[in-house]
Design an enzyme around this catalytic site. Structure first.
Site: not given
Ligand code: HH2
Length: 293
Positions: A234, A269
């Site tokens: 992040k 995660r």
């Molecule tokens: N962060 C993201 C998405 N889902 N779920 C939980 N429980 N906690 C988190 O910190 C979290 C999440 C964002 O990260 P990512 O899936 O890598 O990116 P994007 O939202 O751009 O798909």
């Protein structure tokens, strides 16, 4: 302080690796478990477009399970700051083929969505857990309760499109942890069998807010629902380290996740499952083995 070494999540539907008990299917694990991120999106901030074909998604799923992921978190909508929402149909078109293909892999599957319709269809297709970044409101609680699914309740201030414009709290730790505890109680009252609580790093939070929540994590992990932390790649890690490219932030992500594990987190995660598993195993040995003291 040694991390809490046993964690468990209760479901009221059959879950691979879970033990059938009078309260439901009990998935238990030692130390901090790893949730592997599987984004079937063209625009996720770190792995967007990398798993666009079913073949690529399954290759990544297989590698994460091989490395020791406890759960695979499948997402069809980016919730990065500034992201525009996608339609239910688009999201389902992205995630359902992956869920259907993974259903018989003997793996614990999670759907990363804030739409009750998507969660419901994903549960019908074979996922076990709902990961809702919008905090598991009443409709999502009903979907989980009816399907016997456990849930991850995440805190977000605002909505992805605008959440980083001007996040504001009087007492970030009190407000975020208070919200999570309240929602956990509401979910339990609605019949959701098990929950994980997630402070929502980067979701309507400045660098100062993220650090305050991570430093106070012991307070949340001292309670009974398990805690999940998602800091992987992040922006605040880029801000602290000067690394602009998200894919180059695994080392900083590990620092955060090891600290969360030490403070008792039940799950982290992450994008890079092999590196995280390696670090957590070494940390667990250092903290837990009497032979090393
Ligand atoms: N962060 C993201 C998405 N889902 N779920 C939980 N429980 N906690 C988190 O910190 C979290 C999440 C964002 O990260 P990512 O899936 O890598 O990116 P994007 O939202 O751009 O798909």
């Amino acid at each position: 302080m040694p991390p809490r070494s046993e964690h468990a999540l209760i479901f009221r539907r059959a879950v691979p690796g879970a033990e059938r008990t009078p309260e439901g299917w009990r998935l238990s694990w030692r130390g901090c478990g790893v949730m592997g991120i599987l984004n079937a999106t063209p625009d996720s901030f770190s792995d967007g477009g990398q798993h666009a074909t079913l073949e690529a998604a399954l290759t990544q799923a297989s590698a994460m399970l091989e490395a020791g992921a406890l759960v695979l978190d499948i997402g069809g909508e980016s919730t990065r700051p500034g992201a525009d929402p996608v339609s239910t149909d688009t999201e389902l078109d992205r995630v359902l083929p992956i869920i259907r293909a993974l259903k018989d892999w003997n793996a614990v599957l999670s759907i990363d969505t804030l739409k009750p319709e998507v969660a419901q269809a994903a549960l019908a297709a074979g996922v076990h857990l709902v990961n809702d970044v919008s905090g598991l409101g009443p409709e999502m609680q009903q979907v989980c309760a009816q399907a016997g699914a456990a849930a991850c309740i995440m805190h977000m201030q605002g909505e992805p499109r605008s959440m980083q414009v001007q996040p504001h709290y009087t007492d970030v730790v009190g407000e975020v942890f208070g919200f999570l505890r309240q929602r956990a109680q509401a979910a339990q009252a609605a019949g959701v069998p098990g929950v994980l609580l997630d402070p929502g790093i980067g979701f309507g939070k400045t660098l100062t807010h993220n650090l305050a929540l991570l430093r106070a994590l012991d307070d949340l992990t001292a309670g009974s629902p398990g805690v999940l932390v998602g800091a992987s790649r992040k922006k605040f890690i880029g801000t602290l380290s000067g690394v602009k490219d998200a894919s180059g932030r695994d080392a900083g992500s590990l620092a955060v996740h090891l600290d969360a594990a030490r403070r008792g987190a039940a799950m982290v995660r992450v994008h890079n499952v092999p590196a995280t598993m390696q670090a957590l195993r070494v940390q667990a040995a250092l903290l837990e083995s009497p032979g090393l003291e």
